[in-house]
Structure formats: structure tokens, C-alpha cells
Design an enzyme around this catalytic site. Structure first.
Site, mmCIF file in Angstrom:
data_model
loop_
_atom_site.group_PDB
_atom_site.id
_atom_site.type_symbol
_atom_site.label_atom_id
_atom_site.label_comp_id
_atom_site.label_asym_id
_atom_site.label_seq_id
_atom_site.Cartn_x
_atom_site.Cartn_y
_atom_site.Cartn_z
ATOM 1 N N CYS A 37 0.850 -1.281 0.056
ATOM 2 C CA CYS A 37 0.022 0.048 -0.145
ATOM 3 C C CYS A 37 0.912 1.297 0.035
ATOM 4 O O CYS A 37 0.154 2.518 -0.091
ATOM 5 C CB CYS A 37 -0.788 -0.180 1.211
ATOM 6 S SG CYS A 37 -1.960 -1.623 1.167
ATOM 7 N N CYS A 106 -2.549 9.138 6.172
ATOM 8 C CA CYS A 106 -1.046 9.340 6.837
ATOM 9 C C CYS A 106 -1.213 9.487 8.511
ATOM 10 O O CYS A 106 -0.176 8.867 9.089
ATOM 11 C CB CYS A 106 -0.186 10.442 6.010
ATOM 12 S SG CYS A 106 0.316 10.049 4.551
#
Ligand SMILES: Cc1ncc(COP(=O)(O)O)c(C=O)c1O
Lengths: 127, 402
Positions: A37, A106
Site C-alpha cells: 500500500c 498518513c
């Protein structure tokens, strides 16, 4: 895409890069994400007998925002006690770094890494 | 000579307009502003003459006749016109189209659209180097096949397809062959006769011409290709593409073709040396670097590398003096890494770690050497930060210890 100054700062001068001894009983290690990913974060905390985080380190494979988010997380964790550390939210990281919507994941990953590190320390210490 | 920063290594995305092209164009923006379709006064004649001159320059680059060239707004339009135009015109003859999953979106999406409209599309998968083989194409042809669309060279990895062999098969089987030559035209020799190409798309801005202008080669005999036009209107371009011609843009495309043709062999040799120097320089100073694309059958200016354990967008951010592009998902909104690399069997992890360097006419040896140093420094720093690199090194150590 333009990056915020704070992302650039953490990316160019990442704080607390490195590794703690993952076998030590007062170190908690969290590894989250997946290489497929494009993001893997390793975040470690060292906790003293009073439940205070005395050190934090990270290593991150990921984009600039992922690196900045983990760098910021270690900065915030140092000196906090575990109870406060548990309360750290991804939204605080996202807003401190002014992350755009496509980069919110994130900050989520950074929160997950913090939680995983605390969990690991608790498991080791029977808490 | 002092190095001018940042350095542009993204010529597959677009190129600057060549000075000579710019100079050829400017009179057609100001003095010679006529409409090429104005038949009754010198303003129109001047514009028309310029367009016809450019049409010949474009045709010459492809070994075509000027009348075979349809002027468009770029390769995206050319691809759409070729694919949808053939499909709609020959629907009675068949409803099967063959293409490849690593094509540009400008080919994939029109094919997808036709799939939704009842066409049957075969999506070939390229080999590990990004190539489609003539055998694959031959094996996919049925008696319902009306079009084969296979790109001449891939934009991400630079791999060159065996176009002549595919064209031969298409011709023998009586199927039209379209090639998206946006990255190939002007960089490798193309001859529509020798390569049995029936339709070919190209764009000016990839070969030092202006943005927003391109061409579609449409074969007029042996066999004749007919297209259903996609832009209805005044009937320009023999009814295939209506709209007032972009005269300065077309003049620019023509001049860009002339220069590319004249300088092709020298420029290819020069770029090959520079590209290989970049590749060797990086490989000599860094471990775990892999090439994406064909080692030999590749555009001279294209170098696509994966730097294991380092994420592509972070790497681009570190190398802030070098403009490149990446197959990392972080550079797209989709969160999926490059579909081109995936189709070649590159793992998602390495696709996230890929960087495309595309060199061009302005690239110098000093720039290449600077880039080698920058890349080495950036990758080394990011690997110090990478938990995957740390893990790999630990494994390495314990393997060495046993
Ligand atoms: C292979 C290929 N096809 C089509 C296009 C689209 O070209 P244009 O920008 O002229 O529409 C590009 C450019 O990105 C390309 O590289």
C-alpha cells in the site's frame, strides 16, 4: 501538490529517527501499514516505571506526509504519560501538519502506530 | 557551464517548445492570422498554404501522404477519433476490438466506453518487459475483429512494441491496425507503409511542439479506412474533424516533425549514451535498483527504475532539484500504484518505489552527473529512515551469520 512548511520541516529534518531495542521489556513497538500500500510505519516508545514515555523513535517507508506524521508523533509522545499518549488523535496530527484530504490516511496510520506501540508495551508488562 | 536548477527529467510528460518551432509559429499568430478555410482572400490562402506545408512535414515523418493526415487537438483526440470512429463505422462488420492493458488512458477509456456500448474488447497483458507479442495479437483475432490498437512505445517505461510484425498480422487478417505513437513518433523510425499501420496518433507537445495540437494518420488506400467523425460541424479535414484549424499550432507541429526527423539518429545516439550513463551511475552507487521496461527495445530517453524500500513520492520530494515522475500511488488520487507496472508483473511494493526519468533535447552530461549524485544521496537518506530496509538488512545479517 505543494506541501505545508511543517511537512517540509519534518520531512527535511525528521526528529527521532532510529530504533530502540525491541526485545527490551520497557520498549513498545508498533508496526503498521503494508508495503503493497506504499506505507509502513514503525514507531517505538520507551516507558519508565512511572508510566512516562522517556524516548520515542520511528522509521517510515512512505510519502513525505507519512514521514512527517510519524516524526511529529514521536516529538509529541516524548515526555507524555501513557494515558495522555493514548488520547492522541489523528485529527490533531493532520491539522498541525495541514494535511490535504488525500493525505489524511498518513495521520491515521500515525495514530494506529502509536496505539500499537502502547499495546505492545502493555502486553509485555502485563497491563 | 553552471547548472541551471531545477533540472527537467520529465520529457515524456511534455517538452519545451523548440526555439525554431516557436519562430516558425509566431507569424501565424499575428500577421498571418487568416482562417485556413477562407477561400476567397489572401489571408485565408496564406494560412491554408502554411497548413498544407505542415501537413507534408508531418506526413514525411511517418512515410505517409499529406492527405492521410487529419489535424486534431492532440493525441487524446486522435485516439478517440481512431477507436470510436472505426468502431461506429464498421459496427456491421464486427464488434470485436483488441488492445492492451498497459495503453495510455486515452486508448483504454475509449475502449472501455465501447465495451459499455456492446463491443467486445480483448485486453491483452504485456510481458514482464511491457511488450505485446505478435503471437498474442494473432491469437486474439476472430472473424468479428474490426480493430487492433497497440501503442508504438509506452509512456511510463519506454518499451517499444513490435509494431511492424503486429501490423503485418493485422493486414493479413484484414483487420485495421491503430497505433498510439505519441511517445514514438519523432523518436524512432516509423513508416506506415512498411509497418502496415492504418491509423496512427501523435501529439506535438511530446516532440518540442506546442500543447493542444496533434494528428491522426488515416490510411486512404490499400485498404481505405473510413471513420465516423466525432466532432460534427463545418466539415473540415475531409469531414473527419470539424473546427477551424489551429494554424499556428499546426505550423509548430509540422516544424517539430521536420526537426525530429532530421535529427533523429544523432539525437537517439546522444540520448542513449546519457540515459545509460544515468542508469550505470545510479546502479554503481546504490544496491537494490531494478529496471522497469525492456533492456534494449526501449526509447532512448526513458529510464524507469525502482528503488526498493523507498517510496516514490518521498524520493521525488527529496530530490527537489530534479523534476521526474513516479508510479507511486501517492502521486495519484486513486491510491493504486501504476497500472502499467502492475500489468508487467512488477509488485505493488516496487511500483510504489518507481521513478521515471525521461531525458530530452536539452539534457546535458552535467545534468546527468548531478542527478546521479542527487539520487544516490536521496535514496541513501530515505533508506536510513525505512523500516523495510532495516528489516532486509537484519535478514541479510542473520543469513550471513548462519
Ligand atoms: C502514449 C500517450 N498517448 C496519449 C497521450 C495524450 O496526449 P495529449 O496530451 O496530446 O492528449 C500521451 C500523453 O500523455 C501519451 O503519452
Amino acid at each position: 501538490m505543494a506541501y505545508s512548511d511543517k511537512v517540509m520541516d519534518h520531512f527535511s529534518n525528521p526528529r527521532n529517527v532510529g530504533s530502540l531495542d525491541k526485545n527490551s521489556s520497557n520498549v513498545g513497538t508498533g508496526i503498521v501499514g503494508a508495503p503493497e500500500c506504499g506505507d509502513v510505519m514503525k514507531l517505538q516508545i520507551e516507558v519508565d516505571d512511572d508510566g512516562q514515555i522517556v524516548d520515542a523513535k520511528f522509521k517510515t517507508f512512505g510519502c513525505g506526509s507519512a514521514i512527517a506524521a510519524s516524526s511529529l508523533a514521536t516529538e509529541w509522545l516524548k515526555g507524555k504519560d501513557l494515558d495522555h499518549a493514548t488520547e492522541l488523535k489523528n485529527t490533531e496530527i493532520a491539522s498541525e501538519l495541514s494535511l490535504p484530504p488525500v493525505k489524511i490516511h498518513c495521520s491515521v496510520l500515525a495514530e494506529d502506530a502509536i496505539k500499537a506501540a502502547i499495546q505492545d508495551w502493555k502486553r509485555k508488562n502485563g497491563k | 557551464m553552471a547548472l541551471k536548477l531545477p533540472i527537467y527529467f520529465d520529457h515524456n510528460a511534455t517538452t519545451p517548445v523548440d526555439r525554431r518551432v516557436f519562430e516558425a509559429m509566431t507569424p501565424y499568430l499575428t500577421e498571418h492570422f487568416g482562417n485556413a478555410a477562407s477561400r476567397n482572400h489572401p489571408f485565408g490562402w496564406k494560412a491554408e498554404a502554411a497548413v498544407e506545408h505542415a501537413r507534408r512535414q508531418i506526413a514525411d515523418l511517418l512515410g505517409a501522404m499529406p492527405k492521410d493526415i487529419v489535424l486534431t487537438s492532440g493525441a487524446t483526440e486522435s485516439d478517440n477519433l481512431a477507436i470510436k470512429g472505426v468502431a461506429e463505422m464498421y459496427r456491421d462488420k464486427g464488434n470485436h476490438i483488441i488492445t492492451c492493458v498497459s495503453e495510455h488512458k486515452a486508448v483504454l477509456d475509449p475502449c472501455k466506453r465501447l465495451g459499455e456500448a456492446g463491443f467486445d474488447v480483448t485486453w491483452l497483458t504485456p510481458d514482464e518487459f511491457g511488450r505485446v507479442t505478435p503471437e498474442q495479437v494473432a491469437g486474439a483475432i476472430t472473424d468479428r475483429t474490426i480493430l487492433i490498437s497497440i501503442m508504438a512505445a509506452n509512456n511510463e517505461v519506454g518499451t517499444i512494441n513490435p509494431i511492424a510484425a503486429i501490423g503485418r498480422i493485422a493486414r493479413d487478417r484484414g483487420v485495421f491496425f491503430h497505433t498510439d505513437a505519441t511517445q514514438a513518433a519523432g523518436k524512432i523510425p516509423i513508416n506506415v507503409e512498411e509497418m502496415c499501420i492504418d491509423l496512427l496518433s501523435m501529439s506535438a507537445h511530446k516532440i518540442y511542439g506546442p500543447k493542444g495540437v496533434g494528428a491522426l494518420y488515416v490510411r486512404r488506400r490499400n485498404p481505405r479506412v473510413r471513420l465516423r467523425c466525432q466532432m460534427d460541424g463545418g466539415g473540415h479535414e475531409r469531414g473527419m474533424r470539424s473546427g477551424t484549424l489551429n494554424v499556428p499550432g499546426i505550423v509548430g507541429l509540422g516544424e517539430a516533425c521536420r526537426i525530429a526527423g532530421a535529427e533523429m539518429s544523432d539525437e537517439t545516439a546522444r540520448l542513449t549514451v546519457l540515459r545509460d550513463r544515468l542508469h550505470e551511475g545510479i546502479s554503481a552507487s546504490l544496491e537494490f535498483v531494478t529496471l522497469n521496461g525492456h533492456p534494449a527495445e526501449r526509447l532512448a530517453g526513458t529510464l524507469n527504475l525502482s528503488f526498493a524500500y523507498v517510496e516514490g513520492e518521498a524520493l521525488m520530494m527529496k530530490m527537489k532539484d530534479i523534476a521526474v515522475s513516479s508510479g507511486s500511488a501517492c502521486t495519484s488520487a486513486s491510491l493504486e500504484p501504476s497500472y502499467v507496472l502492475r500489468s508487467m508483473g512488477v509488485s505493488d511494493e516496487l511500483a510504489h518505489s518507481s521513478i521515471r526519468f525521461s531525458l530530452g533535447r536539452g539534457t546535458t552530461i552535467e545534468e546527468v552527473d548531478y542527478a546521479i549524485a542527487q539520487v544516490t544521496k536521496a535514496v541513501t537518506e530515505l533508506r536510513e529512515l525505512s523500516p523495510l530496509y532495516e528489516l532486509a538488512m537484519e535478514k541479510n545479517d542473520s543469513a550471513a551469520a548462519t
